[in-house]
Write an enzyme that holds these catalytic residues in place. Structure first.
Site, mmCIF file in Angstrom:
data_model
loop_
_atom_site.group_PDB
_atom_site.id
_atom_site.type_symbol
_atom_site.label_atom_id
_atom_site.label_comp_id
_atom_site.label_asym_id
_atom_site.label_seq_id
_atom_site.Cartn_x
_atom_site.Cartn_y
_atom_site.Cartn_z
ATOM 1 N N ASP A 80 1.945 -10.111 -0.350
ATOM 2 C CA ASP A 80 1.493 -8.990 0.939
ATOM 3 C C ASP A 80 1.924 -8.810 2.002
ATOM 4 O O ASP A 80 2.835 -9.797 2.279
ATOM 5 C CB ASP A 80 -0.038 -8.711 1.116
ATOM 6 C CG ASP A 80 -0.649 -7.513 1.163
ATOM 7 O OD1 ASP A 80 0.718 -6.347 1.236
ATOM 8 O OD2 ASP A 80 -1.580 -6.859 2.181
ATOM 9 N N HIS A 134 0.640 -1.464 0.097
ATOM 10 C CA HIS A 134 0.142 0.187 0.161
ATOM 11 C C HIS A 134 1.022 1.295 0.158
ATOM 12 O O HIS A 134 1.746 1.175 0.579
ATOM 13 C CB HIS A 134 -1.309 0.277 1.146
ATOM 14 C CG HIS A 134 -0.696 -0.001 2.956
ATOM 15 N ND1 HIS A 134 -0.041 0.947 3.219
ATOM 16 C CD2 HIS A 134 -0.812 -1.384 2.930
ATOM 17 C CE1 HIS A 134 0.448 0.646 4.519
ATOM 18 N NE2 HIS A 134 0.145 -1.182 4.868
ATOM 19 N N ASP A 158 5.980 0.385 6.981
ATOM 20 C CA ASP A 158 4.510 -0.180 7.239
ATOM 21 C C ASP A 158 3.977 1.177 6.219
ATOM 22 O O ASP A 158 3.095 2.055 6.717
ATOM 23 C CB ASP A 158 3.628 0.258 8.206
ATOM 24 C CG ASP A 158 2.332 -0.442 8.093
ATOM 25 O OD1 ASP A 158 2.080 -1.075 6.991
ATOM 26 O OD2 ASP A 158 1.430 -0.224 8.763
ATOM 27 N N ASP A 210 -0.202 4.229 0.754
ATOM 28 C CA ASP A 210 -0.300 5.350 2.150
ATOM 29 C C ASP A 210 0.621 4.829 3.160
ATOM 30 O O ASP A 210 0.618 4.052 3.897
ATOM 31 C CB ASP A 210 -2.243 5.440 2.132
ATOM 32 C CG ASP A 210 -2.447 3.698 2.870
ATOM 33 O OD1 ASP A 210 -2.074 3.214 1.773
ATOM 34 O OD2 ASP A 210 -3.396 4.097 3.515
ATOM 35 N N GLU A 220 -5.227 1.795 2.845
ATOM 36 C CA GLU A 220 -5.238 0.750 3.290
ATOM 37 C C GLU A 220 -5.073 0.393 5.193
ATOM 38 O O GLU A 220 -5.680 -0.336 5.399
ATOM 39 C CB GLU A 220 -3.768 -0.427 3.619
ATOM 40 C CG GLU A 220 -3.710 -1.579 3.744
ATOM 41 C CD GLU A 220 -3.443 -1.918 5.864
ATOM 42 O OE1 GLU A 220 -3.376 -3.117 5.701
ATOM 43 O OE2 GLU A 220 -2.678 -1.118 6.030
HETATM 44 ZN ZN LIG Z 1 0.584 -2.197 5.919
#
Ligand SMILES: [Zn+2]
Length: 482
Positions: free
Chosen positions: A211, A118, A150, A120, A184
């Protein structure tokens, strides 16, 4: 009576022998031979790529009608740093800011794979950060910044992996779809969900999906003298339940015995005291099955005979640690409480939010029924928006899983690999319509202290981890796409 005694001793003896033999014959898998040669990785380059990525403040938008030009600028950045990959890639924008980069393989008969990440990140207040959160500053061997874990790091090593592979001159046979959502952190309904709907409408089937998620654990907590790479094969469900009690309010100088607050607090206490009973779901059984051969003799004896020890083992695992507890059951946590707005008022309505992470053998509805039964009829419970049922469980007998396991064992030569239920949420849950081989693995080792920085202050990644992460993707592409 004497004969009865001998019969009992005989049965117990036979059972014990059976348990011992079962333990003795549970042996580690034979190591496969491998032709793996670790790729040379340009650490300076991949470091610079991640530092640059962090500098784009791609904070999740609260709705898709906001100005998302920062996501488009971020994509332009990616397109500028991966010349070989992007020259072969076909770009499709989905719902304005989510993106698919389709890197075509030479053999169209092979199902494509999807590499998810992701774009974002969650917001970051500057207060309390050692480095400015969107600077990508390097300090003491770490890159600091929001998204450094992340999950811009995983996106960057996946793309660097493809670039390194293409640079080496290897032929890419299987098509790789890099699918990057943009919300996400808000549930993925505008990004990942729309990408998967788009692929479905195009009639796409996937070989596998990879993922974020999964983790690398120190095995010593379960009696194993090695590191363990856990592959997430499913996701627990998520739901917020609003508990409300309505009673006459009034002045707090003349309280009644049972106010809205009393009733609500009693209900919360009953919910905390009577959690959903623990069960053995398939991914947890598979996890222990994969790890038992490597455990020390005592742990091994208990885990191999899990079915016999189950009445003691289930409550024990719930007690040992919050991590093993949440593997075994639906968890609930009271996260918000609301009463009167002034200190001397009995509230007419008292409310609480109970956040539940739902085990894969339960549903949002069954969890609601459990809470309602405990809370009683005076407590009204409603399900807040944004709930999601647990995902299906991915196949671990597939060739794709075997290749993922092989790749991890090659790149991190001493690691054990096991499936497990991923306890947080990811974009991957939207992809089960396209394949049953949906896996979650993050190829970075980190300390518990560093893992706790995700979504928090001073998020950072050790630069050395980027080498292993890039190697992981290069090898995964070699094993499954070349
Ligand atoms: Zn994440």
């Amino acid at each position: 009576m004497e004969i009865f005694g001998y019969v009992v001793i005989g049965i117990v003896g036979a059972l014990l022998l059976f348990m011992i033999l079962r333990t003795v014959f549970t042996r580690p898998k034979k190591l496969e031979t491998s032709d793996y040669v670790a790729q040379e990785i340009n650490l300076e380059e991949v470091t610079a790529h991640l530092v640059g990525a962090i500098q784009y403040e791609t904070i999740t938008m609260s709705d898709n009608s906001q100005d998302g030009s920062k996501f488009l600028a971020y994509q332009e950045y990616l397109e500028s740093i991966y010349p070989l990959t992007m020259a072969r890639a076909e770009k499709t924008l989905i719902n304005k800011y989510a993106v698919i980069y389709k890197v075509k393989g030479s053999d169209e008969s092979l199902l494509p794979v999807a590499v998810l990440a992701h774009q974002d990140v969650v917001p970051a207040d500057e207060d309390g950060w050692e480095c400015e959160p969107f600077s990508g500053e390097i300090k003491d061997g770490y890159i600091y910044g929001r998204g450094s874990q992340d999950m811009k790091s995983q996106m960057i090593v996946a793309l660097d992996g493809m670039e390194t592979l293409l640079r080496s001159g290897k032929e890419l046979k299987r098509t790789v779809l890099f699918c990057f959502g943009h919300d996400e952190e808000l549930r993925g309904t505008e990004g990942a969900s729309c990408i998967s709907e788009h692929l479905l409408s195009q009639g796409v089937r996937l070989e596998y999906v990879i993922d974020e998620g999964g983790t690398i654990l120190d095995g010593s907590i379960i009696g194993i003298n090695k590191k363990i790479a856990l592959i997430g094969t499913c996701e627990k469900g998520y739901a917020d339940f609003k508990l409300e009690v309505e009673k006459d309010g009034g002045h707090s100088s003349t309280p009644r015995r049972k106010t809205s607050v009393n009733t609500l607090v009693s209900a919360i206490n009953r919910i905390e005291k009577h959690p959903v009973r623990p069960t053995w779901v398939k991914p947890v059984k598979d996890m222990f099955k994969a790890l038992a051969p490597y455990m020390n003799p005592a742990f091994k004896f208990v885990l191999v005979n899990r079915d016999i020890f189950s009445p003691i083992l289930k409550p024990l695992l719930c007690l040992i640690s919050p991590f093993t507890n949440c593997l075994m059951r639906t968890t609930s946590a009271t996260t918000q409480l609301k009463g009167a707005s002034t200190p001397n008022t009995l509230p007419g309505v008292a409310s609480a939010n109970v956040n539940c992470r739902i085990n894969i053998d339960e549903t949002v509805e069954s969890t609601l029924a459990h809470l309602q039964k405990l809370a009683g009829k005076n407590v009204k419970i409603s399900i807040e928006e944004g709930y999601i049922n647990p995902s299906p469980v991915s196949d671990i007998d597939s060739n794709a899983y075997a290749m993922l396991e092989k790749t991890i064992k090659e790149v991190y030569s001493e690691f054990l690999v096991a499936p497990y239920p991923f306890i947080a949420a990811s974009d991957a849950k939207y992809y089960y319509k396209l394949t049953n081989n949906v896996y979650r693995f993050t190829p970075f080792e980190k300390t518990v202290e560093d893992a706790n920085r995700i979504h928090g202050l001073n998020e950072r990644i050790e630069i050395a981890q980027l080498v292993a992460g890039t190697r992981f993707f290069v090898r995964l592409f070699e094993n499954t796409c070349c």
